[in-house]
Each structure stands twice: as structure tokens, then as C-alpha cells.
Motif scaffolding. Structure first.
Motif, PDB file in Angstrom:
ATOM      1  N   LEU A   1      23.569  53.602  43.936  1.00  0.00           N
ATOM      2  CA  LEU A   1      24.432  52.570  44.523  1.00  0.00           C
ATOM      3  C   LEU A   1      25.113  51.810  43.402  1.00  0.00           C
ATOM      4  O   LEU A   1      24.442  51.261  42.522  1.00  0.00           O
ATOM      5  CB  LEU A   1      23.602  51.609  45.380  1.00  0.00           C
ATOM      6  N   LEU A   2      26.443  51.822  43.419  1.00  0.00           N
ATOM      7  CA  LEU A   2      27.200  51.033  42.456  1.00  0.00           C
ATOM      8  C   LEU A   2      27.667  49.773  43.167  1.00  0.00           C
ATOM      9  O   LEU A   2      28.249  49.843  44.249  1.00  0.00           O
ATOM     10  CB  LEU A   2      28.405  51.839  41.951  1.00  0.00           C
ATOM     11  N   VAL A   3      27.384  48.616  42.563  1.00  0.00           N
ATOM     12  CA  VAL A   3      27.723  47.337  43.187  1.00  0.00           C
ATOM     13  C   VAL A   3      28.678  46.591  42.281  1.00  0.00           C
ATOM     14  O   VAL A   3      28.520  46.583  41.065  1.00  0.00           O
ATOM     15  CB  VAL A   3      26.444  46.490  43.393  1.00  0.00           C
TER      16      VAL A   3
ATOM     17  N   GLY B   1      11.574  41.613  53.739  1.00  0.00           N
ATOM     18  CA  GLY B   1      11.318  42.854  54.457  1.00  0.00           C
ATOM     19  C   GLY B   1      10.233  43.660  53.783  1.00  0.00           C
ATOM     20  O   GLY B   1       9.594  43.188  52.852  1.00  0.00           O
ATOM     21  N   PRO B   2      10.018  44.874  54.278  1.00  0.00           N
ATOM     22  CA  PRO B   2       8.846  45.642  53.826  1.00  0.00           C
ATOM     23  C   PRO B   2       8.896  46.293  52.433  1.00  0.00           C
ATOM     24  O   PRO B   2       7.845  46.683  51.957  1.00  0.00           O
ATOM     25  CB  PRO B   2       8.718  46.722  54.903  1.00  0.00           C
ATOM     26  N   PRO B   3      10.033  46.421  51.755  1.00  0.00           N
ATOM     27  CA  PRO B   3       9.974  47.180  50.491  1.00  0.00           C
ATOM     28  C   PRO B   3       9.009  46.559  49.485  1.00  0.00           C
ATOM     29  O   PRO B   3       9.050  45.354  49.245  1.00  0.00           O
ATOM     30  CB  PRO B   3      11.415  47.110  49.968  1.00  0.00           C
ATOM     31  N   PRO B   4       8.127  47.361  48.911  1.00  0.00           N
ATOM     32  CA  PRO B   4       7.097  46.833  48.021  1.00  0.00           C
ATOM     33  C   PRO B   4       7.530  46.676  46.565  1.00  0.00           C
ATOM     34  O   PRO B   4       6.892  45.965  45.819  1.00  0.00           O
ATOM     35  CB  PRO B   4       5.986  47.892  48.116  1.00  0.00           C
ATOM     36  N   ARG B   5       8.569  47.362  46.140  1.00  0.00           N
ATOM     37  CA  ARG B   5       8.958  47.335  44.728  1.00  0.00           C
ATOM     38  C   ARG B   5      10.471  47.160  44.609  1.00  0.00           C
ATOM     39  O   ARG B   5      11.215  47.446  45.545  1.00  0.00           O
ATOM     40  CB  ARG B   5       8.568  48.661  44.056  1.00  0.00           C
ATOM     41  N   PRO B   6      10.946  46.708  43.416  1.00  0.00           N
ATOM     42  CA  PRO B   6      12.399  46.620  43.204  1.00  0.00           C
ATOM     43  C   PRO B   6      13.025  48.012  43.135  1.00  0.00           C
ATOM     44  O   PRO B   6      12.346  48.996  42.877  1.00  0.00           O
ATOM     45  CB  PRO B   6      12.539  45.914  41.859  1.00  0.00           C
ATOM     46  N   LEU B   7      14.319  48.066  43.342  1.00  0.00           N
ATOM     47  CA  LEU B   7      15.058  49.321  43.166  1.00  0.00           C
ATOM     48  C   LEU B   7      15.107  49.667  41.680  1.00  0.00           C
ATOM     49  O   LEU B   7      15.163  48.779  40.830  1.00  0.00           O
ATOM     50  CB  LEU B   7      16.493  49.166  43.667  1.00  0.00           C
ATOM     51  N   GLU B   8      15.120  50.966  41.395  1.00  0.00           N
ATOM     52  CA  GLU B   8      15.273  51.373  39.998  1.00  0.00           C
ATOM     53  C   GLU B   8      16.696  51.018  39.554  1.00  0.00           C
ATOM     54  O   GLU B   8      17.665  51.330  40.238  1.00  0.00           O
ATOM     55  CB  GLU B   8      15.062  52.884  39.886  1.00  0.00           C
ATOM     56  N   GLU B   9      16.804  50.323  38.398  1.00  0.00           N
ATOM     57  CA  GLU B   9      18.129  49.899  37.959  1.00  0.00           C
ATOM     58  C   GLU B   9      18.664  50.839  36.886  1.00  0.00           C
ATOM     59  O   GLU B   9      17.914  51.334  36.045  1.00  0.00           O
ATOM     60  CB  GLU B   9      18.086  48.466  37.426  1.00  0.00           C
ATOM     61  N   TYR B  10      19.957  51.092  36.915  1.00  0.00           N
ATOM     62  CA  TYR B  10      20.599  51.891  35.869  1.00  0.00           C
ATOM     63  C   TYR B  10      21.448  50.977  34.989  1.00  0.00           C
ATOM     64  O   TYR B  10      21.934  49.941  35.433  1.00  0.00           O
ATOM     65  CB  TYR B  10      21.497  52.972  36.487  1.00  0.00           C
ATOM     66  N   ARG B  11      21.624  51.411  33.747  1.00  0.00           N
ATOM     67  CA  ARG B  11      22.512  50.671  32.846  1.00  0.00           C
ATOM     68  C   ARG B  11      23.956  51.072  33.171  1.00  0.00           C
ATOM     69  O   ARG B  11      24.225  52.224  33.495  1.00  0.00           O
ATOM     70  CB  ARG B  11      22.174  51.034  31.397  1.00  0.00           C
ATOM     71  N   VAL B  12      24.843  50.122  33.142  1.00  0.00           N
ATOM     72  CA  VAL B  12      26.250  50.411  33.453  1.00  0.00           C
ATOM     73  C   VAL B  12      27.068  50.340  32.182  1.00  0.00           C
ATOM     74  O   VAL B  12      26.906  49.427  31.370  1.00  0.00           O
ATOM     75  CB  VAL B  12      26.783  49.400  34.483  1.00  0.00           C
ATOM     76  N   GLU B  13      27.919  51.340  31.978  1.00  0.00           N
ATOM     77  CA  GLU B  13      28.792  51.317  30.812  1.00  0.00           C
ATOM     78  C   GLU B  13      30.190  51.712  31.255  1.00  0.00           C
ATOM     79  O   GLU B  13      30.344  52.656  32.038  1.00  0.00           O
ATOM     80  CB  GLU B  13      28.304  52.332  29.774  1.00  0.00           C
ATOM     81  N   ILE B  14      31.176  50.985  30.796  1.00  0.00           N
ATOM     82  CA  ILE B  14      32.546  51.342  31.159  1.00  0.00           C
ATOM     83  C   ILE B  14      33.176  52.052  29.981  1.00  0.00           C
ATOM     84  O   ILE B  14      33.193  51.528  28.862  1.00  0.00           O
ATOM     85  CB  ILE B  14      33.328  50.083  31.547  1.00  0.00           C
ATOM     86  N   ARG B  15      33.588  53.304  30.212  1.00  0.00           N
ATOM     87  CA  ARG B  15      34.256  54.057  29.149  1.00  0.00           C
ATOM     88  C   ARG B  15      35.615  54.466  29.682  1.00  0.00           C
ATOM     89  O   ARG B  15      35.710  55.340  30.536  1.00  0.00           O
ATOM     90  CB  ARG B  15      33.462  55.317  28.784  1.00  0.00           C
ATOM     91  N   GLY B  16      36.644  53.829  29.166  1.00  0.00           N
ATOM     92  CA  GLY B  16      37.987  54.122  29.657  1.00  0.00           C
ATOM     93  C   GLY B  16      38.091  53.771  31.123  1.00  0.00           C
ATOM     94  O   GLY B  16      37.778  52.650  31.532  1.00  0.00           O
TER      95      GLY B  16
ATOM     96  N   ASP C   1      36.297  55.196  33.497  1.00  0.00           N
ATOM     97  CA  ASP C   1      35.097  55.547  34.249  1.00  0.00           C
ATOM     98  C   ASP C   1      33.987  54.508  34.123  1.00  0.00           C
ATOM     99  O   ASP C   1      33.769  53.963  33.046  1.00  0.00           O
ATOM    100  CB  ASP C   1      34.529  56.888  33.767  1.00  0.00           C
ATOM    101  N   VAL C   2      33.311  54.283  35.239  1.00  0.00           N
ATOM    102  CA  VAL C   2      32.107  53.455  35.222  1.00  0.00           C
ATOM    103  C   VAL C   2      30.915  54.407  35.205  1.00  0.00           C
ATOM    104  O   VAL C   2      30.726  55.180  36.136  1.00  0.00           O
ATOM    105  CB  VAL C   2      32.035  52.544  36.463  1.00  0.00           C
ATOM    106  N   PHE C   3      30.138  54.375  34.145  1.00  0.00           N
ATOM    107  CA  PHE C   3      28.982  55.262  34.015  1.00  0.00           C
ATOM    108  C   PHE C   3      27.709  54.549  34.437  1.00  0.00           C
ATOM    109  O   PHE C   3      27.536  53.360  34.172  1.00  0.00           O
ATOM    110  CB  PHE C   3      28.806  55.707  32.559  1.00  0.00           C
TER     111      PHE C   3
ATOM    112  N   GLY D   1      31.840  55.726  39.379  1.00  0.00           N
ATOM    113  CA  GLY D   1      33.071  55.342  40.059  1.00  0.00           C
ATOM    114  C   GLY D   1      34.165  55.088  39.042  1.00  0.00           C
ATOM    115  O   GLY D   1      33.960  55.272  37.834  1.00  0.00           O
ATOM    116  N   LYS D   2      35.316  54.703  39.534  1.00  0.00           N
ATOM    117  CA  LYS D   2      36.459  54.409  38.667  1.00  0.00           C
ATOM    118  C   LYS D   2      36.627  52.896  38.550  1.00  0.00           C
ATOM    119  O   LYS D   2      36.323  52.164  39.497  1.00  0.00           O
ATOM    120  CB  LYS D   2      37.743  54.991  39.271  1.00  0.00           C
ATOM    121  N   VAL D   3      37.114  52.459  37.423  1.00  0.00           N
ATOM    122  CA  VAL D   3      37.413  51.040  37.265  1.00  0.00           C
ATOM    123  C   VAL D   3      38.513  50.675  38.261  1.00  0.00           C
ATOM    124  O   VAL D   3      39.478  51.418  38.425  1.00  0.00           O
ATOM    125  CB  VAL D   3      37.892  50.755  35.818  1.00  0.00           C
ATOM    126  N   GLY D   4      38.354  49.571  38.944  1.00  0.00           N
ATOM    127  CA  GLY D   4      39.385  49.145  39.881  1.00  0.00           C
ATOM    128  C   GLY D   4      39.233  49.726  41.265  1.00  0.00           C
ATOM    129  O   GLY D   4      39.902  49.315  42.210  1.00  0.00           O
TER     130      GLY D   4
END
Ligand code: FES
Lengths: 148, 361
Positions: free
Chosen positions: A74-76, A124-139, A141-143, A53-56
Motif C-alpha cells: 500500500l502506497l500512501v 480493532g483486532p489487528p495484533p501487530r503494526p503493518l510491515e513498513e517499507y522505505r520510500v525513495e523517489i528516483r526521478g 518513480d516512487v520506490f 507508483g509515479k510521482v504526481g
């Protein structure tokens, strides 16, 4: 040797031959059919980072789904203003999760699964955590970056 | 009837017309307290025939690809004359067919019509019921709308819990790792070719057995049935059947016209699952049960156990005539009746819960 042949009558010898032949034929027909039915694996270029996504673009306490290859992510933006990124594929039965601003955490509509802001399955029923991604802001852009 | 046949010796020389006419002229239906349940099988057949007719019509415009499916259904509903009606009939009749089949199946179960020599009739009937559910499942995705997309993802993901071959089954159903256009095309193939072929074969067997063996009289009603003169099938029972079908047709037409089946929004694989998502009513009780199964039971995924349990009950149901060997002797058979009522109560309660329990905390 001759003993063997005398025990095996001509009749039953022909029966075995016919039966074996039919079994071989059935196998020869079924094998390619079964193989045909299974879809071939299509190679996917492995992508390890993507602009989520974009910053802001996101106000605090909101979220959005983005494309990570051919899967949704999912970006939060947490109420505190941090960015977090996860795979949006629910660990239960693969529905796409969403951020609920009224719960202030992540929610799956399919069977009422709940995940906290670190992706941990908390109700609720989900058995495992969601896979997490590392977030990096470059200029601007949110990577989101897949952690190896 | 027989006079028409008598004149046309053309057919008599080529086909045993007389034998067939003779058979139907002598066919009777026993009369007792539970005779009413004899109509449900024919009712199911009626809805099935409607499915075949409307299904063939839909095929003329439908296009089974991810790019065109939704638009083609939209086209059917907005541009094609009476297209909305045909699609609505197909959807409604599918639901009524499953309902009629369910009632038929449970009435056969409680009246113990599966007992010797009708074991194969029961087995073919249960398989036909499973096929009806498979029709419902494969047909659901075809309009390629959001609800259908997620329902299919969840539904196909469920098979992956099957031990050993789960992942292969998933690939087989989805035509790949994910639900995509390949899945749509594949389920379309099942829906319009594979399942109809299997269904037709089993249906012929089922109906043939019913004709050969005649109607089963429930154990408690034998004395009464012997006292009363049975009803000739032709024309009396058939007429009543036809009246029932007419009423069913009226109901179906009213439902289809007053509550046209909605199309919803086009599936978007990159949108979150919409809140309030539910499967069709006949899968609801399983869906609701799986919600209550805890994530972990001992060291196993609760989901896996729940799904395997449903699978086992299905196998048990199929084998009922072989397990309940002496239904007329009482004792053992009473447990089967109790099991039937429990199963029915479970289905009803779980389905109702799915409607009333809200989906949040
Ligand atoms: S798929 Fe997410 S809770 Fe079931």
C-alpha cells in the motif's frame, strides 16, 4: 531363548506378524499420500524493491495498492504530502487493507481494523503494526524498499 | 405395493424384497406434542438431494481454474439455457439445507433423542452437519469472486492458529502459502469428490441407524405416546413428508427465481478488501464474536483463544451423548438444556448484531 519361544504361541506369533504387516502396509500407503497432499514449496525470487507508483499520480490524502512480488503493498500519500509504503496484508487475518481518506488513515474492511500513518495498529483486532517499507523517489518513480 | 412385488419373483429370488417391504409396512411413527420435529431430518435430506442433482449439472460447464472459473460461472448464468436457475437453486438450496440441518440438530438436542442407544446416530449427525458447513465453505470460493476470495483468505488463515500443526493445515487447505488458483482447484476437489464421499458414507450409517432404532420419544412424552396409536409410516407419514418436500420445493423455486444468486466481481488479489465484507450467515456469529475478542488477552492473541474456544465447543457438542449419561434422571440433564438455550441465544444475538452494527468507528 527356548523359554521365550514357548511363551509365545504359534497363534499369537502369526497374529503379531499379520498385525505388524498390516500396520507397515498402512504406513507405506499413508506416508506418500500425506506427502503428496502437502504442496511443494515454489521458490520465489526475492525482490527487495519495486516501483510502487509515479510521482504526481497520488493526490495528498490518498493511497493505492501496488504489487510487491506476489503480495500487495500500500502506497500512501499523507494529507501533509509525504509518501509512505507498507505491506497491504493485514496483520490480523490477511485481508488487503486500504487508505480511507475520510479517516485519514489505513483501514481493513474485513474486521474493522485501523492503522495510523506509521502503520501502527490503533483500533480493532489487528495484533501487530503493518510491515513498513522505505520510500525513495528516483526521478519519476516512487520506490518501495524492503528494510532488512 | 406388495402385489407388485409378489408378481415379480425375479427380484424376490435375488434380493430380500419381502423383508424390506415387511419392515416398511410395520414401521410406525409415535404421536405426541413434538411429532412435528420428526419431519426436519427428511427435509434436510431433500435439500441434499437437490444439491447433488444441481451440483452434477453445474459440473458440466464449470471450470476450476483461477483464469476460467469466474468466466465459466458467468457463462452458465448468461449463455446456458436455465443456467441462472440451476446455479441459483444450488446456492439457495445450500442455505436452506444448512438451516434445516440446524433446526433438526437443535430439536434432536432439546428432545434428548441422542440418549442411549442413539449415541452414534447423534455423532454421525453432528459430523454430517460439520460436513455441510465444509461444503458451504469450499463451494463459496468456486465462482472466484472478490467476496469469496477474501472470505477464503480469512477462513483459511483461521486454521493456522491450531497449535503445532496450524501451518501445515494452512498449506493443506490453500495448496501453497497464499490463496491462488491452486487453492481453487484444491477446494473444488474437496467440494465435488472428498466431501461427497464422506457425506454419503456417514449418511448411509445415519439413516440406517434411524431405521434400525426407530424414532426416539422425548422423555416427557412417553406416557402420552403410549396412549396414542402410532401413525403407520406407510403411507401416512410418508405422504406428509412428501407434502413438506413439495412446499420446500415451491419455496426454493420461488427464492431462486425471484432472487437469483449474484455473481459479483472477479477476484483481484491486488485490490483492497471491499467494505461490508461478511461471511455466509451460518458463519456470521463466529465472525462477529471474533470482532469483540480483544487483540490481547494476557499475553496471548485474543483471536487464538476465541478460535480454540469454538473448537472446544464443537468437540463438546459432538460428545454430548457421552457426557449427558442419564438424561431421564433430571438434574444433570437440565444443565444440558440450559446450555442448548444459551448456545442458541448466543448464535441468534451475534448474528443479528452482525447485521445491525455498522462497520466503522
Ligand atoms: S483481516 Fe484485517 S481486521 Fe481482520
Amino acid at each position: 531363548m527356548s523359554d521365550f519361544f514357548s511363551r509365545l504361541s504359534r497363534r499369537s506369533f502369526l497374529d503379531y506378524l499379520l498385525g505388524g504387516g498390516l500396520a507397515a502396509l498402512a504406513g507405506a500407503v499413508l506416508f506418500p499420500v500425506l506427502k503428496y497432499i502437502m504442496p511443494p514449496a515454489i521458490p520465489q525470487a526475492v525482490q527487495n524493491d519495486v516501483v510502487a507508483g509515479k510521482v504526481g499520480e497520488l493526490a495528498p490524502n490518498s493511497g493505492k495498492v501496488f504489487r510487491f512480488g506476489n503480495k500487495p503493498g500500500l502506497l500512501v500519500r499523507t494529507p501533509a504530502g509525504d509518501y509512505r509504503a507498507f505491506s497491504a496484508v493485514c496483520t490480523h487475518l490477511q485481508c488487503t487493507v486500504q487508505y480511507r481518506d475520510d479517516f485519514k488513515h489505513i483501514w481493513c474492511a474485513c474486521h474493522n481494523g485501523h492503522f495510523d500513518l506509521t502503520g501502527r495498529n490503533i483500533a480493532g483486532p489487528p495484533p501487530r503494526p503493518l510491515e513498513e517499507y522505505r520510500v525513495e523517489i528516483r526521478g519519476e518513480d516512487v520506490f518501495a524498499i524492503r528494510q532488512s | 405395493m406388495s402385489t407388485i412385488v409378489a408378481k415379480s419373483s425375479f427380484w424376490r429370488e435375488r434380493f430380500p424384497v419381502d423383508a424390506v417391504v415387511h419392515f416398511f409396512a410395520r414401521k410406525t411413527v409415535p404421536l405426541h406434542r413434538h411429532t412435528i420435529w420428526y419431519y426436519l431430518g427428511g427435509m434436510t435430506l431433500f435439500f441434499f438431494l437437490i444439491q447433488v442433482g444441481t451440483g452434477v449439472l453445474l459440473l458440466l460447464y464449470y471450470r476450476p481454474t483461477a483464469e476460467a472459473a469466474f468466466e465459466s460461472v458467468q457463462f452458465i448464468m448468461t449463455k446456458v439455457q436455465f443456467g441462472w436457475l440451476i446455479r441459483s437453486l444450488h446456492s439457495w438450496s445450500a442455505n436452506l439445507m444448512v438451516a434445516a440441518a440446524m433446526i433438526h440438530m437443535f430439536s434432536v438436542f432439546f428432545l434428548k433423542a441422542y440418549r442411549k442407544p442413539r449415541e452414534i446416530t447423534w455423532v454421525s449427525g453432528v459430523l454430517l452437519f460439520f460436513l455441510a458447513l465444509a461444503f458451504g465453505f469450499t463451494g463459496y470460493l468456486l465462482p472466484w469472486n472478490t467476496l469469496a476470495y477474501f472470505a477464503t483468505r480469512v477462513g483459511t488463515e483461521i486454521v493456522s492458529v491450531v497449535p503445532v500443526i496450524g501451518h501445515e493445515l494452512l498449506l493443506f487447505l490453500r495448496g501453497g502459502e497464499d490463496v491462488t488458483g491452486a487453492t481453487l482447484t484444491r477446494l473444488f476437489g474437496f467440494h465435488v469428490a472428498v466431501l461427497p464421499m464422506l457425506t454419503t458414507t456417514l449418511l448411509v450409517l445415519h439413516l440406517l441407524l434411524v431405521q434400525v432404532q426407530g424414532m426416539s420419544v422425548p422423555p416427557g412424552e412417553e406416557a402420552r405416546a403410549v396412549q396414542r396409536k402410532p401413525m403407520p409410516f406407510f403411507p401416512y407419514f410418508l405422504m406428509r413428508d412428501l407434502v413438506g418436500w413439495l412446499v420446500a420445493l415451491g419455496m426454493l423455486a420461488a427464492l431462486a427465481a425471484l432472487f437469483p444468486w449474484e455473481l459479483g466481481e472477479k477476484a483481484d488479489p491486488f485490490a483492497p478488501a471491499p467494505p461490508g465484507i461478511k461471511p455466509e450467515w451460518y458463519f456470521l456469529f463466529m465472525f462477529q464474536t471474533l470482532k469483540y475478542v480483544p487483540a490481547k488477552i494476557l499475553f496471548l492473541d485474543g483471536e487464538v483463544l476465541g478460535i480454540l474456544a469454538f473448537g472446544l465447543v464443537g468437540v463438546f457438542w459432538l460428545l454430548v451423548p457421552f457426557l449427558d449419561r442419564h438424561p431421564e434422571a433430571g438434574g444433570r440433564t437440565r444443565w444440558f438444556t440450559v446450555f442448548g438455550w444459551l448456545a442458541l441465544a448466543f448464535i441468534v444475538v451475534m448474528s443479528l448484531l452482525a447485521y445491525v452494527v455498522p462497520q466503522t468507528f
